[in-house]
Design a protein around this motif. Structure first.
Motif, mmCIF file in Angstrom:
data_model
loop_
_atom_site.group_PDB
_atom_site.id
_atom_site.type_symbol
_atom_site.label_atom_id
_atom_site.label_comp_id
_atom_site.label_asym_id
_atom_site.label_seq_id
_atom_site.Cartn_x
_atom_site.Cartn_y
_atom_site.Cartn_z
ATOM 1 N N LYS A 1 -6.420 1.146 -7.229
ATOM 2 C CA LYS A 1 -7.077 1.528 -5.982
ATOM 3 C C LYS A 1 -7.941 0.379 -5.475
ATOM 4 C CE LYS A 1 -7.272 6.549 -5.740
ATOM 5 N NZ LYS A 1 -8.162 7.717 -5.528
ATOM 6 N N ASP A 2 -7.911 0.180 -4.137
ATOM 7 C CA ASP A 2 -8.763 -0.851 -3.556
ATOM 8 C C ASP A 2 -10.142 -0.264 -3.246
ATOM 9 O OD1 ASP A 2 -8.528 0.638 -1.232
ATOM 10 O OD2 ASP A 2 -7.240 -0.804 -0.180
ATOM 11 N N HIS B 1 -7.575 3.252 -1.318
ATOM 12 C CA HIS B 1 -6.131 3.257 -1.066
ATOM 13 C C HIS B 1 -5.389 2.849 -2.339
ATOM 14 C CE1 HIS B 1 -7.295 2.299 3.354
ATOM 15 N NE2 HIS B 1 -7.205 3.617 3.166
ATOM 16 N N TRP B 2 -4.219 3.460 -2.553
ATOM 17 C CA TRP B 2 -3.377 3.080 -3.677
ATOM 18 C C TRP B 2 -2.622 1.793 -3.333
ATOM 19 C CZ3 TRP B 2 -3.984 5.004 -8.311
ATOM 20 C CH2 TRP B 2 -4.469 6.304 -8.459
ATOM 21 N N ILE B 3 -2.732 0.803 -4.231
ATOM 22 C CA ILE B 3 -2.129 -0.515 -3.997
ATOM 23 C C ILE B 3 -1.242 -0.900 -5.179
ATOM 24 C CG2 ILE B 3 -2.581 -2.969 -3.557
ATOM 25 C CD1 ILE B 3 -3.546 -1.145 -1.329
ATOM 26 N N VAL C 1 1.142 5.089 0.963
ATOM 27 C CA VAL C 1 0.493 6.059 1.853
ATOM 28 C C VAL C 1 0.796 7.465 1.337
ATOM 29 C CG1 VAL C 1 0.218 6.833 4.233
ATOM 30 C CG2 VAL C 1 0.839 4.445 3.769
ATOM 31 N N GLU C 2 -0.212 8.110 0.776
ATOM 32 C CA GLU C 2 -0.033 9.389 0.087
ATOM 33 C C GLU C 2 0.675 10.437 0.938
ATOM 34 O OE1 GLU C 2 -3.331 11.322 -1.691
ATOM 35 O OE2 GLU C 2 -3.930 9.577 -2.876
ATOM 36 N N ARG D 1 -0.530 12.597 -6.066
ATOM 37 C CA ARG D 1 -1.674 12.019 -6.792
ATOM 38 C C ARG D 1 -1.420 12.011 -8.305
ATOM 39 N NH1 ARG D 1 -4.971 15.454 -3.045
ATOM 40 N NH2 ARG D 1 -5.497 14.091 -1.274
ATOM 41 N N ARG E 1 0.855 -1.195 0.000
ATOM 42 C CA ARG E 1 0.000 0.000 0.000
ATOM 43 C C ARG E 1 0.887 1.239 0.000
ATOM 44 N NH1 ARG E 1 -3.418 2.505 5.005
ATOM 45 N NH2 ARG E 1 -3.944 4.476 3.960
#
Length: 346
Positions: free
Chosen positions: A174-175, A179-181, A144-145, A160, A142
């Motif tokens: 994205k999940d 969240h970005w995965i 974390v932005e 982003r 994952r």
């Protein structure tokens, strides 16, 4: 994405070996160094001419700090030397020995080339991409932005933007929670993506062939042959070679649905940028084999044998699948690397 059938249209494509493409990826100080080095190598700056830090900064529209770094690097490489008083003298050309310098140094006349600052997203893209490619071999990750923004000293908007670019090539997704995965890349997953490629790319090549100019094919083959000359040579860029064949050439295919489907496989191109990474590397002999396969495909197309070229591309992709498997085998003997603070193992 349609066909470019003649040389005039083909010339509208940006040359894949354009040095400005590589320069755009470098820091300001590295770009200043490359520009000065090319001026020396090409004889635009000659033995006996004097370079001053302030004048380099002015000519390139940069501060004195990157200008100083570029000059010191050239000095270390013995292309210039410190001059009596201040500044540097040009003394030689790489591969041609040191030219004699006589009399008082002449003031160098520099081309005015404005070096634009590297955008924020570009400064961080490569490092984040390489870290993700390495970690994805071992686990789902994952991103974390807010931690990425803090680590690289950029805004969340920039983060982003970078992640959106990575999403466009399938590197991240994205999940359900937004969240970005970066999904774990497994041998099965890469094999399935290569199956898709070897089913679709040969047909895309067959359909593209009538729309690709001979001049483009000659240039692309020359790029691959140049990469083989003294391989691995300084400045070798797998991105250029891969893009020439698997993206630019195939973009001439009139079947947009095939091209859209192939877009999902672009994630396979990313780790090829990191041939010397301890996790992502594969034996250089295999890269040489791949380059020779590219040359063979171009040669068949130049000989107007698209069906044979398509079969050669099919075999090339089968071999590429095996090369990826060797990457996994190599990684299996390496302890997973510690994650940076902006990544979390899932």
């Amino acid at each position: 994405m349609g066909g470019y059938a003649n040389d005039d249209q083909d010339s509208m494509l940006k040359p894949t070996n354009d040095p400005s493409v590589a320069l755009d990826r470098m820091s300001i100080q590295d770009r200043a160094y490359q520009l000065l080095k090319s001026m020396i190598d090409e004889g635009r700056l000659q033995a006996g001419e004097k370079l001053l830090e302030a004048e380099v900064a002015k000519a390139f529209s940069i501060s004195r700090s990157p200008a100083r770094h570029a000059l010191r690097t050239l000095c270390e490489e013995k292309l210039i030397r410190e001059s009596a008083g201040r500044g540097y003298e040009v003394i030689g050309v790489r591969g041609k020995g040191v030219a004699p310098v006589t009399g008082l140094p002449r003031r160098a006349v520099l081309d005015n080339v404005q070096i634009m600052p590297v955008p924020q997203w570009e400064r961080m893209y490569g490092q984040l991409e390489r870290e993700l490619c390495t970690q994805m071999i071992f686990a789902n990750v994952r991103i974390v932005e807010e931690r990425v923004a803090e680590h690289f000293g950029v805004s969340r908007t920039v983060v982003r933007d970078v992640l959106a670019r990575m999403h466009s090539v399938g590197l991240v997704s994205k999940d359900s929670l937004g969240h970005w995965i970066a999904a774990n890349v497994t041998p099965d997953k890469t094999h399935h993506l290569y199956e898709l490629r070897w089913m679709l790319e040969p047909e895309a090549l067959r359909q593209a062939a009538p729309h690709v100019s001979m001049s483009y094919l000659e240039r692309a083959r020359a790029t691959a042959l140049d990469a083989l000359d003294g391989f691995p040579r300084e400045g070798f860029d797998t991105d250029v070679v891969e893009h020439d064949l698997h993206v630019t050439l195939l973009s001439h295919c009139p079947n947009e649905e095939i091209l859209h489907a192939l877009g999902r496989t672009r994630v396979l191109f990313v780790p090829t940028r990191y041939l010397f990474d301890p996790v992502l590397h594969i034996p250089l002999s295999l890269i040489e084999d791949a380059l020779r396969e590219h040359v063979q495909i171009y040669t068949l197309l130049l000989d107007r044998k698209p069906a044979q070229a398509a079969r050669a591309l099919h075999e090339h992709l089968r071999q590429a699948d095996d090369r990826w498997l060797k990457r996994f085998q190599g990684a299996s003997s390496i302890k997973p690397m510690e994650m940076p603070p902006y990544l979390v193992k899932l």
